[in-house]
Motif scaffolding. Structure first.
Motif, PDB file in Angstrom:
ATOM      1  N   LEU A 106       0.837  -1.201   0.000  1.00  0.00           N
ATOM      2  CA  LEU A 106       0.000   0.000   0.000  1.00  0.00           C
ATOM      3  C   LEU A 106       0.877   1.258   0.000  1.00  0.00           C
ATOM      4  O   LEU A 106       0.635   2.196  -0.768  1.00  0.00           O
ATOM      5  CB  LEU A 106      -0.928  -0.004   1.219  1.00  0.00           C
ATOM      6  N   ALA A 107       1.906   1.251   0.833  1.00  0.00           N
ATOM      7  CA  ALA A 107       2.789   2.424   0.894  1.00  0.00           C
ATOM      8  C   ALA A 107       3.395   2.695  -0.483  1.00  0.00           C
ATOM      9  O   ALA A 107       3.388   3.833  -0.976  1.00  0.00           O
ATOM     10  CB  ALA A 107       3.892   2.187   1.926  1.00  0.00           C
ATOM     11  N   LEU A 108       3.875   1.647  -1.101  1.00  0.00           N
ATOM     12  CA  LEU A 108       4.520   1.833  -2.398  1.00  0.00           C
ATOM     13  C   LEU A 108       3.504   2.227  -3.470  1.00  0.00           C
ATOM     14  O   LEU A 108       3.796   3.057  -4.343  1.00  0.00           O
ATOM     15  CB  LEU A 108       5.241   0.549  -2.791  1.00  0.00           C
ATOM     16  N   ALA A 109       2.301   1.667  -3.382  1.00  0.00           N
ATOM     17  CA  ALA A 109       1.272   2.013  -4.362  1.00  0.00           C
ATOM     18  C   ALA A 109       0.921   3.496  -4.252  1.00  0.00           C
ATOM     19  O   ALA A 109       0.765   4.183  -5.266  1.00  0.00           O
ATOM     20  CB  ALA A 109       0.033   1.148  -4.160  1.00  0.00           C
ATOM     21  N   LEU A 110       0.818   4.004  -3.012  1.00  0.00           N
ATOM     22  CA  LEU A 110       0.527   5.427  -2.819  1.00  0.00           C
ATOM     23  C   LEU A 110       1.652   6.282  -3.397  1.00  0.00           C
ATOM     24  O   LEU A 110       1.427   7.280  -4.069  1.00  0.00           O
ATOM     25  CB  LEU A 110       0.346   5.733  -1.329  1.00  0.00           C
ATOM     26  N   LEU A 111       2.868   5.845  -3.132  1.00  0.00           N
ATOM     27  CA  LEU A 111       4.044   6.573  -3.611  1.00  0.00           C
ATOM     28  C   LEU A 111       4.060   6.648  -5.133  1.00  0.00           C
ATOM     29  O   LEU A 111       4.217   7.709  -5.731  1.00  0.00           O
ATOM     30  CB  LEU A 111       5.288   5.818  -3.113  1.00  0.00           C
ATOM     31  N   VAL A 112       3.872   5.485  -5.764  1.00  0.00           N
ATOM     32  CA  VAL A 112       3.960   5.414  -7.223  1.00  0.00           C
ATOM     33  C   VAL A 112       2.764   6.085  -7.875  1.00  0.00           C
ATOM     34  O   VAL A 112       2.884   6.729  -8.916  1.00  0.00           O
ATOM     35  CB  VAL A 112       4.102   3.942  -7.673  1.00  0.00           C
ATOM     36  N   ASN A 113       1.592   5.977  -7.235  1.00  0.00           N
ATOM     37  CA  ASN A 113       0.399   6.600  -7.795  1.00  0.00           C
ATOM     38  C   ASN A 113       0.569   8.120  -7.895  1.00  0.00           C
ATOM     39  O   ASN A 113      -0.008   8.761  -8.765  1.00  0.00           O
ATOM     40  CB  ASN A 113      -0.816   6.261  -6.926  1.00  0.00           C
TER      41      ASN A 113
ATOM     42  N   LEU B 250      -3.284  -2.929  -5.576  1.00  0.00           N
ATOM     43  CA  LEU B 250      -3.677  -1.682  -4.924  1.00  0.00           C
ATOM     44  C   LEU B 250      -3.417  -0.471  -5.825  1.00  0.00           C
ATOM     45  O   LEU B 250      -4.194   0.481  -5.812  1.00  0.00           O
ATOM     46  CB  LEU B 250      -2.950  -1.538  -3.582  1.00  0.00           C
ATOM     47  N   LEU B 251      -2.351  -0.548  -6.610  1.00  0.00           N
ATOM     48  CA  LEU B 251      -2.095   0.564  -7.540  1.00  0.00           C
ATOM     49  C   LEU B 251      -3.227   0.662  -8.562  1.00  0.00           C
ATOM     50  O   LEU B 251      -3.693   1.762  -8.883  1.00  0.00           O
ATOM     51  CB  LEU B 251      -0.743   0.358  -8.242  1.00  0.00           C
ATOM     52  N   ALA B 252      -3.663  -0.494  -9.065  1.00  0.00           N
ATOM     53  CA  ALA B 252      -4.768  -0.490 -10.035  1.00  0.00           C
ATOM     54  C   ALA B 252      -6.033   0.099  -9.401  1.00  0.00           C
ATOM     55  O   ALA B 252      -6.757   0.859 -10.046  1.00  0.00           O
ATOM     56  CB  ALA B 252      -5.024  -1.912 -10.537  1.00  0.00           C
ATOM     57  N   SER B 253      -6.294  -0.246  -8.126  1.00  0.00           N
ATOM     58  CA  SER B 253      -7.488   0.297  -7.458  1.00  0.00           C
ATOM     59  C   SER B 253      -7.349   1.789  -7.222  1.00  0.00           C
ATOM     60  O   SER B 253      -8.309   2.547  -7.380  1.00  0.00           O
ATOM     61  CB  SER B 253      -7.723  -0.399  -6.119  1.00  0.00           C
ATOM     62  N   LEU B 254      -6.148   2.212  -6.834  1.00  0.00           N
ATOM     63  CA  LEU B 254      -5.918   3.646  -6.597  1.00  0.00           C
ATOM     64  C   LEU B 254      -6.150   4.446  -7.861  1.00  0.00           C
ATOM     65  O   LEU B 254      -6.772   5.512  -7.832  1.00  0.00           O
ATOM     66  CB  LEU B 254      -4.470   3.870  -6.134  1.00  0.00           C
ATOM     67  N   ALA B 255      -5.659   3.924  -8.971  1.00  0.00           N
ATOM     68  CA  ALA B 255      -5.788   4.649 -10.225  1.00  0.00           C
ATOM     69  C   ALA B 255      -7.247   4.777 -10.644  1.00  0.00           C
ATOM     70  O   ALA B 255      -7.608   5.673 -11.408  1.00  0.00           O
ATOM     71  CB  ALA B 255      -4.979   3.948 -11.315  1.00  0.00           C
ATOM     72  N   ALA B 256      -8.097   3.873 -10.142  1.00  0.00           N
ATOM     73  CA  ALA B 256      -9.507   3.888 -10.537  1.00  0.00           C
ATOM     74  C   ALA B 256     -10.374   4.738  -9.606  1.00  0.00           C
ATOM     75  O   ALA B 256     -11.570   4.857  -9.831  1.00  0.00           O
ATOM     76  CB  ALA B 256     -10.034   2.451 -10.579  1.00  0.00           C
ATOM     77  N   LEU B 257      -9.777   5.339  -8.554  1.00  0.00           N
ATOM     78  CA  LEU B 257     -10.577   6.159  -7.635  1.00  0.00           C
ATOM     79  C   LEU B 257     -11.005   7.457  -8.315  1.00  0.00           C
ATOM     80  O   LEU B 257     -10.281   8.005  -9.132  1.00  0.00           O
ATOM     81  CB  LEU B 257      -9.766   6.482  -6.369  1.00  0.00           C
ATOM     82  N   PRO B 258     -12.200   7.945  -7.979  1.00  0.00           N
ATOM     83  CA  PRO B 258     -12.697   9.173  -8.616  1.00  0.00           C
ATOM     84  C   PRO B 258     -11.880  10.402  -8.197  1.00  0.00           C
ATOM     85  O   PRO B 258     -11.536  10.556  -7.021  1.00  0.00           O
ATOM     86  CB  PRO B 258     -14.140   9.267  -8.115  1.00  0.00           C
ATOM     87  N   GLU B 259     -11.588  11.262  -9.169  1.00  0.00           N
ATOM     88  CA  GLU B 259     -10.784  12.463  -8.929  1.00  0.00           C
ATOM     89  C   GLU B 259     -11.557  13.519  -8.123  1.00  0.00           C
ATOM     90  O   GLU B 259     -11.007  14.155  -7.229  1.00  0.00           O
ATOM     91  CB  GLU B 259     -10.366  13.086 -10.265  1.00  0.00           C
TER      92      GLU B 259
ATOM     93  N   LEU C 268      -8.534   5.374   2.214  1.00  0.00           N
ATOM     94  CA  LEU C 268      -8.620   4.088   2.907  1.00  0.00           C
ATOM     95  C   LEU C 268     -10.021   3.454   2.807  1.00  0.00           C
ATOM     96  O   LEU C 268     -10.134   2.274   2.463  1.00  0.00           O
ATOM     97  CB  LEU C 268      -8.190   4.268   4.367  1.00  0.00           C
ATOM     98  N   PRO C 269     -11.097   4.215   3.083  1.00  0.00           N
ATOM     99  CA  PRO C 269     -12.431   3.600   2.949  1.00  0.00           C
ATOM    100  C   PRO C 269     -12.727   3.144   1.520  1.00  0.00           C
ATOM    101  O   PRO C 269     -13.302   2.078   1.318  1.00  0.00           O
ATOM    102  CB  PRO C 269     -13.381   4.730   3.354  1.00  0.00           C
ATOM    103  N   LEU C 270     -12.305   3.945   0.533  1.00  0.00           N
ATOM    104  CA  LEU C 270     -12.568   3.554  -0.852  1.00  0.00           C
ATOM    105  C   LEU C 270     -11.756   2.326  -1.254  1.00  0.00           C
ATOM    106  O   LEU C 270     -12.166   1.535  -2.093  1.00  0.00           O
ATOM    107  CB  LEU C 270     -12.254   4.715  -1.809  1.00  0.00           C
ATOM    108  N   LEU C 271     -10.588   2.203  -0.659  1.00  0.00           N
ATOM    109  CA  LEU C 271      -9.690   1.109  -1.017  1.00  0.00           C
ATOM    110  C   LEU C 271      -9.996  -0.170  -0.241  1.00  0.00           C
ATOM    111  O   LEU C 271      -9.458  -1.228  -0.537  1.00  0.00           O
ATOM    112  CB  LEU C 271      -8.250   1.551  -0.717  1.00  0.00           C
ATOM    113  N   ARG C 272     -10.866  -0.029   0.761  1.00  0.00           N
ATOM    114  CA  ARG C 272     -11.109  -1.150   1.662  1.00  0.00           C
ATOM    115  C   ARG C 272     -11.417  -2.481   0.955  1.00  0.00           C
ATOM    116  O   ARG C 272     -10.809  -3.502   1.293  1.00  0.00           O
ATOM    117  CB  ARG C 272     -12.229  -0.782   2.643  1.00  0.00           C
ATOM    118  N   PRO C 273     -12.340  -2.482  -0.028  1.00  0.00           N
ATOM    119  CA  PRO C 273     -12.637  -3.770  -0.674  1.00  0.00           C
ATOM    120  C   PRO C 273     -11.387  -4.400  -1.298  1.00  0.00           C
ATOM    121  O   PRO C 273     -11.168  -5.601  -1.167  1.00  0.00           O
ATOM    122  CB  PRO C 273     -13.642  -3.400  -1.760  1.00  0.00           C
ATOM    123  N   ALA C 274     -10.570  -3.564  -1.933  1.00  0.00           N
ATOM    124  CA  ALA C 274      -9.361  -4.090  -2.567  1.00  0.00           C
ATOM    125  C   ALA C 274      -8.385  -4.624  -1.516  1.00  0.00           C
ATOM    126  O   ALA C 274      -7.785  -5.689  -1.692  1.00  0.00           O
ATOM    127  CB  ALA C 274      -8.689  -3.008  -3.410  1.00  0.00           C
ATOM    128  N   ILE C 275      -8.247  -3.892  -0.413  1.00  0.00           N
ATOM    129  CA  ILE C 275      -7.324  -4.328   0.639  1.00  0.00           C
ATOM    130  C   ILE C 275      -7.798  -5.656   1.233  1.00  0.00           C
ATOM    131  O   ILE C 275      -7.012  -6.587   1.410  1.00  0.00           O
ATOM    132  CB  ILE C 275      -7.204  -3.253   1.741  1.00  0.00           C
TER     133      ILE C 275
END
Lengths: 279, 308
Positions: B107-114, B195-204, B226-233
């Motif tokens: 998750l940390a790395l996904a946030l960083l790279v996103n 998680l990176l794929a899920s992050l990229a799909a979050l609404p702007e 975090l709440p939006l990512l919960r299902p993926a996590i």
């Protein structure tokens, strides 16, 4: 502004560190495959050396050649892939697009089979295959590999079949095509991409399997992941040869992984996404 | 079995055409499904029943003359077997530590790279490499080129950093730590990619609104991401737990369960009992215990997923 730059530098170095941590072990073992035995043993580890293909020459053409093992790995993986696809394509089509009696139940069954610990089924399989004399045979190992490749392939293919519009079959039926013809001529060409991705993953999983292979291998069936152990023993490790064998075992899956890179997340998560009832 | 043959049965002329079509479709579907289901039954359900049956027997490949039905004796023995409880403990430690590490680091790395404008593609490609490799090969590479004392790179780095040379796999207090690191190394990219794929799909737009309200980045993360990512996590946790529970190859190649039983997870104990010590009956009981253990943990995780 200065704080911002500092933060950026910190973030870049942290992510760079991750990148290095993932690449390095693979890179290092590949590098060692091109070293002479003395260069491998040099301590501190040597980054600069004169590369040689001696290790590859030895493991491919030397007295303990691993070519038969590579062939064995290919036979297992290709055989598993063919049998899996022949069984999985019709089943996935039926689950995705036809009214199936007990559809929900059959979907759950496919998912549940994916959760079995392999150690649990290798014991009965060992006993049964021993009784019918199928230990150390390709048919034996391919049959067992179906236990994990088939549920996986069915789930992945279902997700591709579901993406097609339903009008497609209706139109074909009106034209009087038989159902089997429709599947073969009209539907299957539309999911070529999905079939290709499934083939890649089934091959990859079969290539990488280890536990079943350890128990069932012998002199005939001896995949490369097992033959690796010939180069490490208590008395001595043949470092550069071991590195060359690892490199050869890694090469096919790395190539396939990079080819299928866009689909890898889907391939890795397919069962779980389905299991929760989410699309 | 009978399914394939019913395809060409002529349907009575007086039947309602719509119902006739439906009946035909059902038979066609059953014919398509039958071969795969028979294969699945033969390769999963049948061995499972066989396993349950074997676990009620004394079956010893070294002493076949003692074989016979013993009822629940194997299970009784298992409950009093300290090595079983130790293996269960190692399995728990191994599973939970690797899963937590994978999710947190991923998750940390996904946030960083996103947040990166360039270079995401590089991370995506590199993350594929460990994930597609055979755990057996990964284990072998770590065991030899990374962790061998006074030879491996990790040991070299440890010495350079002044921490000294260690027997990473031979020292009982370090071995479990080492196999946890190896598993985490191989599978963190999986958590990262998902998680990176899920992050990229979050609404702007939701972040836009938060920015207008001057929400701090931390608040954005806790209240929105975090709440939006919960299902993926949760999905990553479930999948990784199931895989960690059935892990075998990496530990088998790296330590073989040793030194002693320091890294002997339940899988490995069942394997060693069955194929090294040749007590197939008792090994089967261990495998059944492992299966129950897996089902319980999976059940708990699915319940957690449904909660809230």
């Amino acid at each position: 502004m200065k704080g911002h730059k500092l933060r950026l530098a910190l973030l870049l170095s942290v992510s760079g560190l991750f990148l290095l941590a993932w690449i390095f072990p693979i890179f290092w073992s590949l590098l060692n495959a091109f070293k002479s035995e003395q260069d491998v043993l040099a301590y501190p580890p040597k980054l600069i050396f004169s590369p040689t293909l001696a290790a590859f020459r030895d493991v491919l053409f030397g007295p303990t050649s691993i070519v038969p093992n590579l062939v064995s790995s290919f036979i297992i993986s290709i055989g598993t892939t063919i049998v899996t696809m022949v069984l999985a394509i019709p089943a996935a089509y039926a689950l995705a697009r036809l009214r199936v009696p007990g559809k929900k139940w059959s979907g759950f069954y496919v998912l549940a089979t994916q959760m079995l610990p392999p150690v649990g089924i290798i014991i009965p399989y060992f006993l049964i295959l021993r009784d019918i004399g199928w230990i150390d045979t390709y048919q034996g190992i391919i049959l067992i590999y179906l236990s994990f490749s088939l549920p996986f392939a069915i789930w992945l293919l279902v997700s591709y079949f579901e993406d097609l519009p339903f009008e497609m079959e209706e139109a074909a039926f009106i034209d009087g095509a038989s159902r089997l013809m429709t599947l073969w001529r009209i539907i299957l060409p539309q999911v070529r991409g999905g079939v290709a991705v499934t083939v890649v993953f089934v091959f990859l999983n079969a290539w990488n399997e280890f536990l079943f292979a350890v128990v069932l291998s012998g002199n005939v069936v001896r995949p490369v992941t097992i033959s690796m152990f010939n180069f490490v023993s208590v008395e001595q490790t043949l470092w550069s040869k071991l590195a060359a064998v690892s490199a050869l075992a890694m090469l096919p899956v790395i190539i396939l992984g990079i080819i299928a890179q866009k689909h890898i997340v889907k391939g890795l998560t397919v069962g779980a996404v389905k299991g929760g009832g989410r699309r | 079995m009978t399914k394939a043959t019913t395809l060409d049965v002529p349907v009575g002329g007086r039947a309602d055409p719509a119902r006739m079509m439906e009946g035909r479709e059902r038979r066609f579907a059953a014919a398509l499904l039958a071969p795969a289901f028979i294969a699945l039954m033969a390769t999963t359900t049948f061995p499972l029943l066989h396993l349950g049956w074997t676990s009620l027997h004394r079956m010893d490949l070294a002493m076949p003359f003692m074989d016979g039905f013993v009822g629940l004796d194997n299970y009784r023995e298992l409950l009093g077997d300290p090595r079983f409880w130790s293996a269960l403990g190692v399995s728990l430690v191994y599973t939970f530590s690797t899963v937590i590490l994978q999710v947190v680091l991923g998750l940390a790395l996904a946030l960083l790279v996103n947040g990166m404008k360039r270079g995401q593609a590089l991370f995506r490609i590199v993350a594929i490499l460990p994930v597609v490799l055979s755990p057996a090969v990964v284990g072998m590479v770590w065991r030899t080129f990374m962790l061998t004392p006074e030879f491996g790179v990790v040991d070299y780095l440890s010495m350079t950093a002044g921490l000294g040379s260690h027997n990473w796999l031979g020292d009982p207090s370090l071995a479990l730590f080492s196999v946890v690191v190896i598993h985490t190394w191989q599978w963190t990219p999986f958590a990262f990619m998902v998680l990176l794929a899920s992050l990229a799909a979050l609404p702007e737009d939701i972040y836009e609104a938060a920015r207008i309200d001057r929400a701090s980045p931390w608040l954005c993360f806790v209240r929105i991401t975090l709440p939006l990512l919960r299902p993926a996590i949760v999905m990553v946790i479930i999948m990784r737990t199931m895989v960690a529970l059935t892990a075998f190859a990496a530990i088998f190649t790296v330590t073989g369960g040793g030194p002693g039983t320091a890294t002997e997870i339940l899988n490995l104990y069942a394997y060693r009992k069955s194929f090294t010590e040749l007590s197939i009956g008792y090994g089967s009981a261990l495998a059944v215990a492992l299966l129950i253990f897996t089902l319980v943990i999976t059940g708990v995780l699915f319940a957690l997923r449904r909660a809230k």
